[in-house]
Design a protein around this motif. Structure first.
Motif, PDB file in Angstrom:
ATOM      1  N   HIS A  41    -129.325  40.104   0.466  1.00 44.72           N
ATOM      2  CA  HIS A  41    -127.907  40.457   0.450  1.00 44.72           C
ATOM      3  C   HIS A  41    -127.751  41.952   0.716  1.00 44.72           C
ATOM      4  O   HIS A  41    -128.694  42.728   0.568  1.00 44.72           O
ATOM      5  N   LEU A  42    -126.541  42.335   1.074  1.00 46.24           N
ATOM      6  CA  LEU A  42    -126.257  43.749   1.343  1.00 46.24           C
ATOM      7  C   LEU A  42    -126.104  44.484   0.013  1.00 46.24           C
ATOM      8  O   LEU A  42    -125.436  43.981  -0.887  1.00 46.24           O
ATOM      9  N   CYS A  48    -121.861  35.259   4.744  1.00 45.21           N
ATOM     10  CA  CYS A  48    -122.240  35.299   3.325  1.00 45.21           C
ATOM     11  C   CYS A  48    -121.017  35.561   2.435  1.00 45.21           C
ATOM     12  O   CYS A  48    -120.458  36.652   2.461  1.00 45.21           O
ATOM     13  N   CYS A  76    -121.484  38.426  -0.363  1.00 37.78           N
ATOM     14  CA  CYS A  76    -121.404  39.802   0.155  1.00 37.78           C
ATOM     15  C   CYS A  76    -119.992  40.126   0.614  1.00 37.78           C
ATOM     16  O   CYS A  76    -119.547  41.272   0.502  1.00 37.78           O
ATOM     17  N   HIS A 112    -123.931  39.790   8.786  1.00 39.44           N
ATOM     18  CA  HIS A 112    -124.221  39.227   7.460  1.00 39.44           C
ATOM     19  C   HIS A 112    -122.928  38.834   6.740  1.00 39.44           C
ATOM     20  O   HIS A 112    -122.838  37.756   6.157  1.00 39.44           O
TER      21      HIS A 112
HETATM   22 ZN   LIG Z   1    -125.123  38.358   1.360  1.00 41.93          ZN
END
Ligand SMILES: [Zn+2]
Lengths: 190, 172
Positions: free
Chosen positions: B4-5, B33, B36, B29
């Motif tokens: 994940h970020l 996601c 996130c 991303h």
């Molecule tokens: Zn993520």
């Protein structure tokens, strides 16, 4: 504030015009910047006053074609830092001491809420209180990055530090602010 | 993409401070996601809230400040405006006192153009216009009132550039 009251040379006409125009055009922005840093009007007035006296003294060192606002923000930043050091602490905030985000009464979870009246009504006050909890350096970075919308590079120039320092100060400050908002969000969902 | 970020990366993303490659990676991303994206929304909301709170709390430039600056320039010792400003400090600028003070300023000799250190506005603006022609305006603020950069009139560029090298000493 700590600015010495040493005699000032009488202004040349150009110098007087420069100062007059600086105050007319940038007085409000400078005062608001000072207010966001100090959190109270009396200190913001002093800081702004000292900053314009420095502008007056150093007017020839301003480079035409560059941003005057960045220049005076740099002056305010330096004065603010000196004053913080002198006081060995922080400025007297006008907002209450209590930082508990009691005021949150909204219905929707924050993460999926569009940015609307919730921001205005529910978040503004706790955020002002949270800003008061940041260190002087963190506060300057948040004000410059999030409110004044300067780039990291510009902030580094104004604050006289590296971009890496700006980045890490902003990350730490935002983590603190985030925790407050998340706490508020948790209260909401209760 | 499994990781994940991080919050720090999202802060940089919100401030448009990522490299083009990292920015594109974050975009991709976030598109796929939910977790996130929610974290990103929180960061964006935080920035919006800070901006909005500042806007709602915006203040006018107190005329007392410019009067006090001129006062300090005219006198080595703090003059009446500086003293009044100091006296007002504990009261946090009572509106009535301020109104009386401002009223007093306008009837005082300080408000007279003759007493005010001035320069013919036309000269100043001409000098500014001439400089502007060779110097691109660079004020970054979005406010139209702040679009114009300050130009020091009557000072040759070389001189200013030389002085700018010592600016840090003067400013600090
Ligand atoms: Zn993520």
């Amino acid at each position: 504030m700590g600015e010495p009251r040493t005699p000032l040379e009488p202004p040349t006409p150009e110098q007087a015009a420069f100062l007059e125009r600086a105050m007319t055009q940038y007085g409000k922005a400078t005062y608001n910047f000072a207010y966001r840093l100090t959190g109270n009007e009396a200190d913001a007035r002093d800081l702004t006053q000292d900053a314009f006296v420095r502008v007056y003294r150093a007017w020839r060192s301003f480079s035409p074609g560059t941003s005057f606002l960045s220049w005076i923000y740099r002056i305010v930043t330096n004065l603010y830092r000196d004053e913080l050091r002198r006081r060995k602490g922080r400025f007297q905030e006008e907002i209450p001491e209590d930082n508990a985000p009691q005021e949150f009464g909204g219905q929707r979870p924050l993460a999926v809420t569009p940015i609307d009246d919730f921001v205005d009504r529910q978040l503004s006050e706790p955020l002002s209180k949270a800003l008061a909890q940041l260190s002087g350096d963190q506060r300057q970075v948040v004000v410059l990055a999030d409110i004044e919308e300067y780039s990291y590079q510009e902030i580094a120039e104004i604050m006289g530090c590296s971009i890496g320092t700006v980045r890490s100060r902003l990350h730490r400050a935002r983590a603190l602010l985030r925790r407050l908002v998340e706490r508020a969000q948790a209260q909401q969902e209760r | 993409m499994n990781d994940h970020l991080s919050n720090d990366l999202l802060v940089d993303f919100v401030h448009r401070e990522l490299s083009p490659a990292d920015d594109a990676m974050a975009h991709a991303h976030l598109a796929g996601c939910v977790a996130c994206r929610e974290a990103y929304e929180l960061e964006a909301t935080l920035t919006e809230a800070l901006r909005s709170a500042a806007k709602a709390d915006e203040r006018e430039f107190p005329s007392l400040v410019s009067a006090a600056v001129w006062d300090r320039i005219r006198h080595a010792e703090p003059g009446p405006f500086a003293k009044l400003a100091a006296w007002l400090r504990p009261a946090y600028a009572l509106p009535v006192a301020a109104a009386v003070l401002i009223g007093g300023f306008f009837v005082s000799p300080l408000a007279h153009p003759a007493a005010h250190p001035t320069i013919a506005a036309s000269y100043y603006l001409e000098a500014h216009a001439a400089q502007s022609a060779i110097t691109p305006l660079s004020e970054r603020s979005s406010s139209p009132a702040l679009e114009t950069s300050m130009i020091a009139p009557g000072s040759p560029r070389g001189q200013d550039d030389g002085a700018a090298a010592g600016a840090v000493d003067v400013v600090r």
